[in-house]
Design a protein around this motif. Structure first.
Motif, PDB file in Angstrom:
ATOM      1  N   TRP A  76      -4.285   0.637   7.880  1.00  0.00           N
ATOM      2  CA  TRP A  76      -3.127   0.265   8.632  1.00  0.00           C
ATOM      3  C   TRP A  76      -2.068   0.437   8.191  1.00  0.00           C
ATOM      4  O   TRP A  76      -0.870   0.681   8.808  1.00  0.00           O
ATOM      5  CB  TRP A  76      -3.431  -1.316   8.823  1.00  0.00           C
ATOM      6  CG  TRP A  76      -4.311  -1.662   9.995  1.00  0.00           C
ATOM      7  CD1 TRP A  76      -5.555  -2.158   9.855  1.00  0.00           C
ATOM      8  CD2 TRP A  76      -4.116  -1.837  11.413  1.00  0.00           C
ATOM      9  NE1 TRP A  76      -6.082  -2.478  10.945  1.00  0.00           N
ATOM     10  CE2 TRP A  76      -4.914  -2.160  12.051  1.00  0.00           C
ATOM     11  CE3 TRP A  76      -2.954  -1.416  12.175  1.00  0.00           C
ATOM     12  CZ2 TRP A  76      -5.133  -2.458  13.429  1.00  0.00           C
ATOM     13  CZ3 TRP A  76      -2.963  -1.477  13.499  1.00  0.00           C
ATOM     14  CH2 TRP A  76      -3.950  -2.164  14.254  1.00  0.00           C
ATOM     15  N   CYS A  77      -1.841   0.475   6.712  1.00  0.00           N
ATOM     16  CA  CYS A  77      -0.506   0.533   6.239  1.00  0.00           C
ATOM     17  C   CYS A  77       0.492   1.779   6.576  1.00  0.00           C
ATOM     18  O   CYS A  77       1.669   1.769   6.493  1.00  0.00           O
ATOM     19  CB  CYS A  77      -0.508   0.303   4.639  1.00  0.00           C
ATOM     20  SG  CYS A  77      -1.064  -1.505   4.203  1.00  0.00           S
ATOM     21  N   GLY A  78      -0.482   2.794   6.464  1.00  0.00           N
ATOM     22  CA  GLY A  78       0.304   3.993   6.817  1.00  0.00           C
ATOM     23  C   GLY A  78       1.034   4.159   8.015  1.00  0.00           C
ATOM     24  O   GLY A  78       1.890   5.221   8.296  1.00  0.00           O
ATOM     25  N   ARG A  79       0.882   3.007   9.041  1.00  0.00           N
ATOM     26  CA  ARG A  79       1.584   3.379  10.241  1.00  0.00           C
ATOM     27  C   ARG A  79       2.540   2.202  10.542  1.00  0.00           C
ATOM     28  O   ARG A  79       2.987   2.123  11.713  1.00  0.00           O
ATOM     29  CB  ARG A  79       0.413   3.148  11.378  1.00  0.00           C
ATOM     30  CG  ARG A  79      -0.811   4.223  11.057  1.00  0.00           C
ATOM     31  CD  ARG A  79      -1.634   4.444  12.387  1.00  0.00           C
ATOM     32  NE  ARG A  79      -2.269   3.059  12.562  1.00  0.00           N
ATOM     33  CZ  ARG A  79      -3.577   2.579  12.099  1.00  0.00           C
ATOM     34  NH1 ARG A  79      -4.133   3.384  11.371  1.00  0.00           N
ATOM     35  NH2 ARG A  79      -4.044   1.445  12.521  1.00  0.00           N
ATOM     36  N   VAL A  80       2.969   1.455   9.591  1.00  0.00           N
ATOM     37  CA  VAL A  80       3.647   0.528   9.697  1.00  0.00           C
ATOM     38  C   VAL A  80       5.448   0.667   9.356  1.00  0.00           C
ATOM     39  O   VAL A  80       5.326   1.622   8.454  1.00  0.00           O
ATOM     40  CB  VAL A  80       3.312  -0.970   9.063  1.00  0.00           C
ATOM     41  CG1 VAL A  80       1.819  -1.325   9.610  1.00  0.00           C
ATOM     42  CG2 VAL A  80       3.233  -0.667   7.477  1.00  0.00           C
ATOM     43  N   ASP A  81       6.046  -0.079   9.757  1.00  0.00           N
ATOM     44  CA  ASP A  81       7.387   0.096   9.471  1.00  0.00           C
ATOM     45  C   ASP A  81       7.961  -1.084   8.318  1.00  0.00           C
ATOM     46  O   ASP A  81       8.885  -0.661   7.637  1.00  0.00           O
ATOM     47  CB  ASP A  81       8.447  -0.055  10.710  1.00  0.00           C
ATOM     48  CG  ASP A  81       8.182   1.122  11.838  1.00  0.00           C
ATOM     49  OD1 ASP A  81       8.433   2.429  11.597  1.00  0.00           O
ATOM     50  OD2 ASP A  81       7.306   0.634  12.784  1.00  0.00           O
ATOM     51  N   LEU A  82       7.362  -2.081   8.502  1.00  0.00           N
ATOM     52  CA  LEU A  82       7.552  -2.995   7.342  1.00  0.00           C
ATOM     53  C   LEU A  82       6.233  -3.762   7.026  1.00  0.00           C
ATOM     54  O   LEU A  82       5.398  -4.004   7.804  1.00  0.00           O
ATOM     55  CB  LEU A  82       8.365  -4.086   7.923  1.00  0.00           C
ATOM     56  CG  LEU A  82       8.495  -5.580   7.367  1.00  0.00           C
ATOM     57  CD1 LEU A  82       9.178  -5.234   6.033  1.00  0.00           C
ATOM     58  CD2 LEU A  82       9.419  -6.658   7.974  1.00  0.00           C
TER      59      LEU A  82
END
Length: 260
Positions: A76-82
Motif C-alpha cells: 500500500w505504501c508505494g501509492r500514498v501521499d502521506l
C-alpha cells in the motif's frame, strides 16, 4: 505537507489507527479531505473508529509484528501521499521481568516496521516530487530509560537522517515526539498513571494539530507542548550520569513506556 483540499485527491495511510493518536490523525486528515487507508490489528475497534469519521475509508486489518501482514501493508505504501507510522506498544514490567520475545516484538514493530514502511513509501513520493512521512517517536526517545525509549531514539535519528536525504525531492519526513497523551495506551499496557501531574497531559487532537502544523512548516522534529520542549531541551543539557540518577530516582527507568 500537501494540501488535500486543493488539487487531485490525496491518500494517507495511518498505522495504529483504531484509537489514540492514530485515530486523532484519522479525524484530522478526514476533515482535510484525505482519502484514508487505516491499518490496525483490532478489526472491531478499527471499524468503529472509521465509522465515526463520516468519510469512506479503506480498512486494512493487520498485525505488524507478523511478516505477511507487514508485506501486505508495504504494498500500500508505494501509492500514498502521506504515511503515518504510529503503531506501537509498551511494557509495564521491569526490564529484566519482561520476556525477551515481547521485547523483540516491540523492537520489530517500532524499528524494523517503521524502516520498511518508510522505505516502501519514499521512492514513489520522491518520483512524484511530493509526499510526507510522520514517524511517531516519543519524548522518552531523548532519555535512556528502557528498551521502549531505545526504539523511539532510533525513530528520531532515522527520521532526521531520512528527512535530510529526501528533502531535495520535495518530500518531508518528520519524527513526532509525544509526551503524556490522553489515550488508551496506558490502560492497554496496564500502567498506573495516577501520579502524573495534570499539567503534563496533552490531548490527542491538540497533539496531532501541532504535529500537522510542524509538518507544513517542513520541520523534521515535532515536540508538541511547551512543557515537553523544555523537558527535551533540559534533558539534552544534563550530563548522562546525572540524568541516569534522576531517571532512577523518579522511577522512569523502570517503565517501558509512559506516553500514548
Amino acid at each position: 505537507m500537501l494540501d488535500a483540499r486543493s488539487g487531485p485527491p490525496l491518500t494517507a495511510l495511518i498505522t495504529g489507527a483504531a484509537a489514540g493518536i492514530g485515530a486523532a490523525f484519522a479525524r484530522a486528515l478526514a476533515r482535510e479531505g484525505y482519502r484514508l487507508v487505516l491499518v490496525d490489528r483490532n478489526e472491531e475497534l478499527l471499524r468503529a473508529s472509521a465509522g465515526s469519521l463520516g468519510v469512506e475509508c479503506e480498512l486494512v486489518v493487520a498485525d505488524l509484528t507478523v511478516e505477511a501482514d507487514v508485506a501486505r501493508v508495504e504494498e500500500w505504501c508505494g501509492r500514498v501521499d502521506l504515511l503515518v507510522n504510529n503503531a506501537g506498544f509498551g511494557h509495564r514490567r521491569e526490564f529484566l521481568e519482561t520476556p525477551v520475545a515481547e521485547e523483540v516484538a516491540m523492537c520489530r514493530l517500532q524499528t524494523e516496521v517503521v524502516l520498511r514502511l518508510t522505505m516502501a513509501a519514499l521512492p514513489g513520493m520522491a518520483g512524484r516530487g511530493r509526499g510526507s512521512v510522520v514517524n511517531t517517536a516519543s519524548v522518552l526517545g531523548f532519555f535512556p530509560s528502557s528498551t521502549y525509549s531505545a526504539t523511539k531514539s532510533w525513530v528520531v535519528n532515522f527520521s532526521l537522517a531520512a528527512a535530510r536525504s529526501v528533502r531535495p525531492s520535495n518530500v518531508d519526513v518528520m519524527a513526532l515526539c509525544p509526551g503524556f497523551t490522553r489515550t488508551d495506551f496506558h490502560d492497554s499496557a496496564r500502567m498506573d498513571m495516577s501520579g502524573i501531574p495534570k499539567r503534563l497531559w496533552l490531548d490527542a487532537d491538540f497533539l496531532v494539530a501541532k504535529a500537522l502544523r510542524d509538518l507544513r512548516k517542513g520541520k523534521a522534529l515535532s515536540v508538541p507542548g511547551w512543557q515537553y520542549k523544555v523537558i527535551v531541551a533540559c534533558g539534552r543539557a544534563v550530563p548522562l550520569g546525572l540524568l541516569q540518577r534522576v531517571l532512577t530516582w523518579t522511577g522512569k527507568g523502570s517503565l517501558a513506556a509512559r506516553e500514548g
